[in-house]
Motif scaffolding. Structure first.
Motif, PDB file in Angstrom:
ATOM      1  N   LEU A  13      62.622  68.545 -65.386  1.00  0.00           N
ATOM      2  CA  LEU A  13      61.138  69.034 -65.165  1.00  0.00           C
ATOM      3  C   LEU A  13      61.327  70.320 -64.373  1.00  0.00           C
ATOM      4  CD1 LEU A  13      59.231  65.865 -64.559  1.00  0.00           C
ATOM      5  CD2 LEU A  13      59.333  67.048 -66.799  1.00  0.00           C
ATOM      6  N   GLY A  16      57.135  71.374 -59.847  1.00  0.00           N
ATOM      7  CA  GLY A  16      55.753  71.108 -59.974  1.00  0.00           C
ATOM      8  C   GLY A  16      55.364  70.375 -61.484  1.00  0.00           C
ATOM      9  N   VAL A  17      56.010  70.031 -62.104  1.00  0.00           N
ATOM     10  CA  VAL A  17      55.745  69.435 -63.375  1.00  0.00           C
ATOM     11  C   VAL A  17      56.080  67.934 -63.340  1.00  0.00           C
ATOM     12  CG1 VAL A  17      55.879  69.136 -65.782  1.00  0.00           C
ATOM     13  CG2 VAL A  17      55.951  71.370 -64.792  1.00  0.00           C
ATOM     14  N   ARG A  18      55.051  67.115 -63.548  1.00  0.00           N
ATOM     15  CA  ARG A  18      55.005  65.640 -63.467  1.00  0.00           C
ATOM     16  C   ARG A  18      55.353  64.974 -64.769  1.00  0.00           C
ATOM     17  NH1 ARG A  18      49.947  65.525 -60.512  1.00  0.00           N
ATOM     18  NH2 ARG A  18      49.190  64.759 -62.659  1.00  0.00           N
ATOM     19  N   PRO A  19      56.248  63.895 -65.107  1.00  0.00           N
ATOM     20  CA  PRO A  19      56.416  63.498 -66.587  1.00  0.00           C
ATOM     21  C   PRO A  19      55.028  63.156 -67.427  1.00  0.00           C
ATOM     22  CG  PRO A  19      57.821  62.473 -64.901  1.00  0.00           C
ATOM     23  CD  PRO A  19      56.824  63.091 -64.167  1.00  0.00           C
ATOM     24  N   GLU A  20      53.948  62.806 -66.509  1.00  0.00           N
ATOM     25  CA  GLU A  20      52.783  62.457 -67.365  1.00  0.00           C
ATOM     26  C   GLU A  20      52.125  63.778 -67.675  1.00  0.00           C
ATOM     27  OE1 GLU A  20      51.905  62.479 -62.938  1.00  0.00           O
ATOM     28  OE2 GLU A  20      53.196  61.620 -64.181  1.00  0.00           O
ATOM     29  N   GLU A  21      52.432  65.036 -67.399  1.00  0.00           N
ATOM     30  CA  GLU A  21      51.721  66.276 -68.039  1.00  0.00           C
ATOM     31  C   GLU A  21      52.609  66.650 -69.129  1.00  0.00           C
ATOM     32  OE1 GLU A  21      52.319  69.290 -64.850  1.00  0.00           O
ATOM     33  OE2 GLU A  21      51.138  67.856 -63.379  1.00  0.00           O
ATOM     34  N   PRO A  48      61.719  58.350 -68.189  1.00  0.00           N
ATOM     35  CA  PRO A  48      60.346  58.604 -68.941  1.00  0.00           C
ATOM     36  C   PRO A  48      60.728  59.050 -70.325  1.00  0.00           C
ATOM     37  CG  PRO A  48      60.844  60.273 -67.218  1.00  0.00           C
ATOM     38  CD  PRO A  48      61.920  59.455 -67.102  1.00  0.00           C
ATOM     39  N   SER A  76      58.261  73.474 -70.061  1.00  0.00           N
ATOM     40  CA  SER A  76      58.168  72.728 -68.771  1.00  0.00           C
ATOM     41  C   SER A  76      59.218  71.704 -68.614  1.00  0.00           C
ATOM     42  CB  SER A  76      56.836  72.093 -68.623  1.00  0.00           C
ATOM     43  OG  SER A  76      56.559  71.044 -69.677  1.00  0.00           O
TER      44      SER A  76
END
Length: 96
Positions: A13, A16-21, A48, A76
């Motif tokens: 990622l 600052g990017v989370r998997p849920e994004e 994920p 991302s």
């Protein structure tokens, strides 16, 4: 109209990017081309995975729609792998 789904294993990622994004990004990119029926984020074997179910007229169209969706996430995330499947008689079968 047949149902398809694209499943992507989320790799590296951007900072600052989370998997849920990633899920709304993939869903949104696919929704630009067709109806999104559902979406899901799961962790399988420690990785994920995002899955988006959508409609398409043909297998070829489904693959192109999924490919466009995956390309939309590349800003991302780096996908590790992805696959398109089609619902056939109650089972998900990979596109050949």
């Amino acid at each position: 109209m047949p149902s398809y789904r694209v499943t992507m294993i989320v790799g590296t990622l951007e900072l600052g990017v989370r998997p849920e994004e990633v899920l709304p990004t993939l869903s949104g990119a696919i929704a630009d081309f067709t109806t999104v029926e559902s979406s899901d984020l799961a962790v399988v074997a420690g990785s994920p995975r995002v899955t988006v179910r959508f409609t398409a007229d043909t297998d070829e169209a489904a693959f192109l729609i999924a490919e466009q969706g995956i390309d939309g996430t590349r800003v991302s995330v780096e996908p590790i792998a992805w696959q398109v499947t089609r619902m056939v008689h109650g089972r998900w079968e990979p596109l050949a």
